[in-house]
Design a protein around this motif. Sequence first.
Motif, PDB file in Angstrom:
ATOM      1  N   GLY A 101      -5.176 -10.343   7.712  1.00  0.00           N
ATOM      2  CA  GLY A 101      -4.874  -8.994   7.222  1.00  0.00           C
ATOM      3  C   GLY A 101      -3.430  -8.612   7.466  1.00  0.00           C
ATOM      4  N   LYS A 102      -2.909  -8.996   8.630  1.00  0.00           N
ATOM      5  CA  LYS A 102      -1.507  -8.680   8.938  1.00  0.00           C
ATOM      6  C   LYS A 102      -0.556  -9.412   7.979  1.00  0.00           C
ATOM      7  N   ASN A 103      -0.841 -10.668   7.732  1.00  0.00           N
ATOM      8  CA  ASN A 103       0.012 -11.433   6.826  1.00  0.00           C
ATOM      9  C   ASN A 103      -0.027 -10.865   5.406  1.00  0.00           C
ATOM     10  N   ARG A 104      -1.202 -10.473   4.973  1.00  0.00           N
ATOM     11  CA  ARG A 104      -1.327  -9.909   3.628  1.00  0.00           C
ATOM     12  C   ARG A 104      -0.599  -8.568   3.530  1.00  0.00           C
ATOM     13  N   GLU A 105      -0.743  -7.788   4.601  1.00  0.00           N
ATOM     14  CA  GLU A 105      -0.040  -6.493   4.592  1.00  0.00           C
ATOM     15  C   GLU A 105       1.466  -6.724   4.564  1.00  0.00           C
ATOM     16  N   GLU A 107       3.014  -9.240   3.199  1.00  0.00           N
ATOM     17  CA  GLU A 107       3.363  -9.643   1.838  1.00  0.00           C
ATOM     18  C   GLU A 107       3.373  -8.434   0.903  1.00  0.00           C
ATOM     19  N   ASP A 108       2.376  -7.564   1.060  1.00  0.00           N
ATOM     20  CA  ASP A 108       2.310  -6.358   0.214  1.00  0.00           C
ATOM     21  C   ASP A 108       3.510  -5.451   0.487  1.00  0.00           C
ATOM     22  N   THR A 111       6.521  -6.928  -1.204  1.00  0.00           N
ATOM     23  CA  THR A 111       6.414  -6.733  -2.659  1.00  0.00           C
ATOM     24  C   THR A 111       6.722  -5.298  -3.035  1.00  0.00           C
ATOM     25  N   ALA A 112       6.143  -4.361  -2.256  1.00  0.00           N
ATOM     26  CA  ALA A 112       6.371  -2.949  -2.552  1.00  0.00           C
ATOM     27  C   ALA A 112       7.834  -2.574  -2.371  1.00  0.00           C
ATOM     28  N   THR A 113       8.486  -3.128  -1.373  1.00  0.00           N
ATOM     29  CA  THR A 113       9.911  -2.845  -1.145  1.00  0.00           C
ATOM     30  C   THR A 113      10.762  -3.392  -2.288  1.00  0.00           C
ATOM     31  N   ASN A 114      10.479  -4.610  -2.689  1.00  0.00           N
ATOM     32  CA  ASN A 114      11.225  -5.213  -3.800  1.00  0.00           C
ATOM     33  C   ASN A 114      10.994  -4.445  -5.096  1.00  0.00           C
TER      34      ASN A 114
END
Length: 268
Positions: A101-105, A107-108, A111-114
């Motif tokens: 869950g931490k790794n996915r968060e 990544e999200d 992605t959201a920052t980019n």
Amino acid sequence: MATATKNKTAWAGGMGTSLATNVSPATTKPPTFTATPTTVTPPAGYYDPALDAQGRASGRGLDQLLQDLGKAGTRADDQLRIDKGQITQGRDWSLADLLTGKNREGEDYSTATNDLSTSFKRLASSQAGNALQAGVGEGGTFAAAKAARDTNQAHDQSGLDTQHTRFGEDYSTQTGRVKTSSQQQLDDADRLYGYGVVDRADTGQRATNENTFFGQDLGAQKQYQAGQQGWVAPGTKLPTLEDYLSTTKRKPGTSITGATSYVPAQYY
């Protein structure tokens, strides 16, 4: 039996008259003599054979109990290994899920920052094109628009940053709780296992002691019954006339009847 009969005859016959004239029944009690303790088992036939059967039954019961305790100990070892394995597995699975869950968060968040950065870049390009078309493409206009975009982007980015930071904090809290909880469960399993070890050892020792005491009681019963049949344990010291007289208060010249009733029980 022959020794007891001989002693009784000597006491009541050759020395009975002398004793009768020197002992006062009002001031004298028959002396008590204790036979020399012995662990010798009387020969078969002098005591109830059921006593031997009771002893064997007690021994079998102890053997079976000790076997059961050993089996329970083996099962406890297996159960401890299973329980600790399940606890460790559950801990590892929980930590793995939290890490996923931490790794996915993460990544999200990236992605959201980019995406946010890309969105504001597109907005800047669009604003610049519109300004040129409108004939207002002056430096001050572009600077003001850029300042507004930067402020808005920073505001939106702060929301993403806050959410990302809180998720990291929650991850640390949850992993710490999982580790603490699993360690407590492991400690509880070890403690309960230790209790079982002590309890089984105490039970086995008490049963062993009790079997020993029971054997001693049976031995005493055998000796008592054999004694009633005239058996005398090897090494037993029987009282003599001198022993009897040395523990008896005598009044010279006093005559009584039935003096032979004071003959110690060992002589019967």
